[in-house]
Design a protein around this motif. Sequence first.
Motif, PDB file in Angstrom:
ATOM      1  N   ALA B 231     -21.138 -27.109   7.317  1.00 19.29           N
ATOM      2  CA  ALA B 231     -20.802 -28.523   7.482  1.00 19.29           C
ATOM      3  C   ALA B 231     -19.704 -28.970   6.524  1.00 19.29           C
ATOM      4  N   ASP B 232     -19.573 -28.273   5.389  1.00 17.88           N
ATOM      5  CA  ASP B 232     -18.546 -28.696   4.436  1.00 17.88           C
ATOM      6  C   ASP B 232     -17.204 -28.010   4.665  1.00 17.88           C
ATOM      7  N   HIS B 251      -9.990 -36.103   7.639  1.00 16.59           N
ATOM      8  CA  HIS B 251     -10.822 -34.909   7.579  1.00 16.59           C
ATOM      9  C   HIS B 251     -10.032 -33.747   8.158  1.00 16.59           C
ATOM     10  N   ASP B 276     -13.690 -35.236  15.181  1.00 10.65           N
ATOM     11  CA  ASP B 276     -14.996 -34.625  15.472  1.00 10.65           C
ATOM     12  C   ASP B 276     -15.438 -33.741  14.308  1.00 10.65           C
ATOM     13  N   ALA B 278     -17.740 -33.781  12.345  1.00  7.43           N
ATOM     14  CA  ALA B 278     -19.173 -33.503  12.208  1.00  7.43           C
ATOM     15  C   ALA B 278     -19.610 -32.369  13.119  1.00  7.43           C
ATOM     16  N   THR B 279     -18.782 -32.051  14.098  1.00 10.81           N
ATOM     17  CA  THR B 279     -19.112 -30.935  14.988  1.00 10.81           C
ATOM     18  C   THR B 279     -18.802 -29.631  14.260  1.00 10.81           C
TER      19      THR B 279
END
Lengths: 900, 321
Positions: B231-232, B251, B276, B278-279
């Motif tokens: 996720a990071d 991001h 996106d 977070a995907t």
Amino acid sequence: MKRRTLAALLATLAVCAPPAARAQDAPSHADGSGPQVTKAPKLVHFVEAVYPKDRHDAGITASVLLTIEIGDDGKVGDVEVAQGAAPDFDAAAVAAAKQFVFEPAEIDGQPAPVKITYKYDFTIKETMVRVGPQVNYDGVVLERFKKRPLARVKVAIKDLGPGVEAVTDADGTFAFTDVPAGKHKVELAHPKLVTVSTEEEIVVGKKRTVKYLVEEKEEGVDEDVVVRAPRIKKEAVETRIRTEEARRVPGTQGDTLKVVQNLPGVGRSAFGSGQLIVWGSAPKETVVNVDGVEIPALYHVGGLRSTINSDLVRSIELSPGSYGAEYGRGLGGLVKIELAPQPKEGVHGYVAADVIDTSAMVSAAISPRLRVAVAGRVSYLDRVLQGVTSSDVGEFVPIPRYDDYQARVSLSLRDDEELTATFLASDDHLRRNIPAADPAQDRGQNSDSSYKRLIVRYTRLLADGSSVAVTPSFGRDRASSDLVFGNGPTAQHIGVDVDTWHYGVRGAYRRKLVPGATVSFGLDLQARAYSAHRVGSANLPSREGDVVVFGQLPPKEIAVDDWDVTITEAAPFVTGELVSGRLTLLPGLRFEPVLIEGSPSRPRSPTEAVRGYERFDLPDNPVGGKSQWLAPLRWAPSPRLVATFRATKRLSFTAGGGVYGQPPDVEDMSPVFGNPTIGVSRAVHVSGGGSFKLRPTLTFEVVGFYKKLYDLVSRSESPSPPVARSLTQDGVGRSFGAQALLRQELAKGFFGWVTYSLIRSERRDHPAQAWRLFDYDQTHVLAVLASYQFGHGWEGGARFRYTTGAPRTPVVGSFLVGNDEFDPIFGVHNSIRLPSFYQLDARFERAWVLRRAKLNIFLDVQNVTNRKNPEELVYNPQFTVKGTITGLPTLAIIGARVEF
Amino acid sequence: MRRLVLMLPLALACKPNLGSPPSIVEGPRILAVRGLPAEAAENTPVTYDVLAVDETGRIATPTIGWYQCDKRKPPADGNAVAAACLDPMDETTGPTFTGDMPDGACKRFGPQPDVDEKMNPIRPRDPDVTGGFYQPVRATLTTSAGDATAFALERIKCRLTGASPEATGLFNDMYKVNDNPTITSLVLDPDNDPVTLFARAPQAPAPAAPTTPVISVGANGGSTLALSWSADSAEAFPVWNVEKQQLDPHHEAISVSWYATAGSFDHDRTGVSETDFATVTTANRWVSPTVVEKTQVHLWVVVRDSRGGVDFAETLVEVVP
């Protein structure tokens, strides 16, 4: 007097065909034993119909089928039109038939009323009756393009001595009586015309009737073109006249202005670009003028159509180089579009549609002095293609959407004094979105461009034969482009927006000083205020000389800049026309100082105040070199000269040359992307050639040329250029070659030409570098086209084109870099070429003449042989496999046009 | 008027056939060069390694020549690095390379002012859309079947220029140097009968390359491959917006390149945009090759973030007739 004589003669010429009466079936008994027609009616008194004069003059024939009631006394009762030709023909036929007298028909041996059908033929037959002095040489003088009669043209038979002359009347007609048999030298003269000479042969017992199609002069402008159609075009009366030669050229879809692409010296532009490449010059170096006012684009994006309605255009001329002093601001060629005068009566226009677009034009004479016209066009090819092609077409072939519209008002203030206001507008839009599974590979393109021009033109022909023309103009150009690579807020945008306000005044005065010497002088003032914004990589948009390969992604770097520039150029000019025997000299001088104001001079910074700049560029003519005594010439007005020598009636030689300048392109003047100190680029043109008239309508011309270009703008060769010096101006160029043209003008339904150009164009971007091929260089350019009228409204034509492929830089390797992308390793700059291009196009057209209109349906077939012409080299992502993108396969377009 | 608009058969230009897609490995290639760390300041060490492969699989101990190029490219050069960076140079040879980010990299390839030999201020380099500047590091793979060249673009940690002191201070507070993304798993047919082809725990080193096939699949069959990352991996970072003179929050976007020695992918690359972020997964479809006998196929994935960070993983499958 002459007019009455002519009218009388015309009346004797209009003789109807022998009566072709036939009896209508008489009623009969069912058993066949009833009344029988025992004698058909016989026409004993024929009255000739009055031939509608304009139809006769135009050479139009017709047949009218009548139903005539004949009484038992042989007199005519009711007359009806069973099958008409046109209202004026019908009325004339009915009026004549009502005066007919017959011997009555007989039924069963007794006079009886009957009804017959009668075909009245309006035909033109030449009959000479020798009764006293006879007109044996007459004709009409018409304006070449719109066939408008020209009054007050002096037609003189020079070899019969002074005073043997006639002057055309309001209908443009003239006549001579009892001209001796033999060949005579005829001269047409008028202050608005270039004096032209021709030869006529008068035969005993025959009348010579001619039609002269003459082109008017532009005020203040004279023949400045080395290669151009002759001012006068003569056609015999029996020749069928077509006014829209250019519209019939295959592959142009009826767009008159697209014919420029087939003229000598013009290279083929890449598919979808619509650029004009003239005598090895860059597209931006060729200037397009409409009635003397510069417009930014002759064609819409993609080159599918011109931005000006063809029906508003009177003439289009291409000067590949060596043009006169009235024009400037371009290192390359000159395209002059002259708008047409509007019809002085009635309402005229057209509506046309094909798969590309729809257009229409209406012109109306509000009063004898006031005329208005409006025209418009809108495209829908993008929507048509969406339904019939694969979705990946847009990846390689962007399909633009465009529209244009025009309005024109003409007011005749007095005879020979006119005020015209013209509004031109054009819009282009292009949208592409190519999504990808990886959003970083999404691509998009949004491009818009438009221009608007308001052109006011005042012209006056003074009593002493001199003329004045003043043309103020105002307009705005907008161009924006946004290429998007990726998706989301960090998508890479590469775009340029330029907003330009245009102000101009062109004025010219022309007068004849003495016989054989004419002078004109004027001022060509133009100011342009630009506001520009640019974002993206420094290498896009690419410029001539960049080493690029199709499809390569742009570098990831981005920069931003906003800058303003105003360029004002006041160019006084003077030209002369000196005629001495067979020699004609057209000298000219043009002084082109340029005032450039702009801001900023350095990239914007939060820590520095914005500073502007202002400079006055005097002409820096590329003459004199380091010679001290020639040094002052560098600031002298730019000289121009055209010389013509008529060796014989058929053979003439022409030579020309001059110095030309072009103000900087504002896109080059960004402190971040370019260089605000960029100034005027210069060129020297020299050309010479000859023209030989093989037959009255068949001409062969050949011209050689050499162009040298100075102070061209190119990228800095330093990997670390100083601030605000990313571009330099030490490039030079040269192009040289020859062109040949064999042209058959419209005669007996046929016209066509063969043109071949041999051109070499090179550039050297920096003094220490070697010469390289110009990006648009095309060694061989061949065009063959022909059109023929088969009769009965059918006509067809074909065009064949061959060009050498444009130079390209080979890719000899590649390497992986960054985000799974490969960069190419290039070989020698422009050392290979695209494969040659050749294509055959065809056009077929059928015309129907309706009561008040004319319907044309055409089929334009491009690439008849379905040749896969390579348009560009393309590589796989690793640059290890090379292929070509091919152009359009066979493409058939059907369209219709209704004129009224 | 009776409008007549007809169109006879029309076909338009089409894509030429340009051979195999880049996702199919048919010879020696460098698929990725990775710098660790992914962003470094001047005079700080960086270690580079490569994913070098050929049609038989990963080259375990590749012969790589390394060269940190110090040549600027002209601002309008269409390539990412100067042509002079391809010239023969003294190279350091080895499967990996460790060297300091060169002194002066921020002047040479970055935004900091510099002067030419005449002491004229030269045009500063332009950043990319993430505000980044990069040091090119050349890696040349030498094999008996041929050579392949790749450049790592190592992100240089330079100070922000052209912004107000307040904005610069805020930028320094917000900005976190880039880390390479981390692949966590590669799963075959995740929606039906999932088989994990590659897995790595967070913060754990990448497992060794498999020497035996992880799974057998039928020939000429389509399978879905799902790749996940931590996720990071898609980090947040600020960018100085020159046009608006402000700091914009962003991001990282993630791009995934897919490679195999046989078969075919629906897409050579997939990914997610920064909106996106977070995907943490992306999928692709791989069709196994037609084979007449058991055949081993190597699969690789390379994950890149938009600031230049790289990670890669590999697996081995067997295709049976």
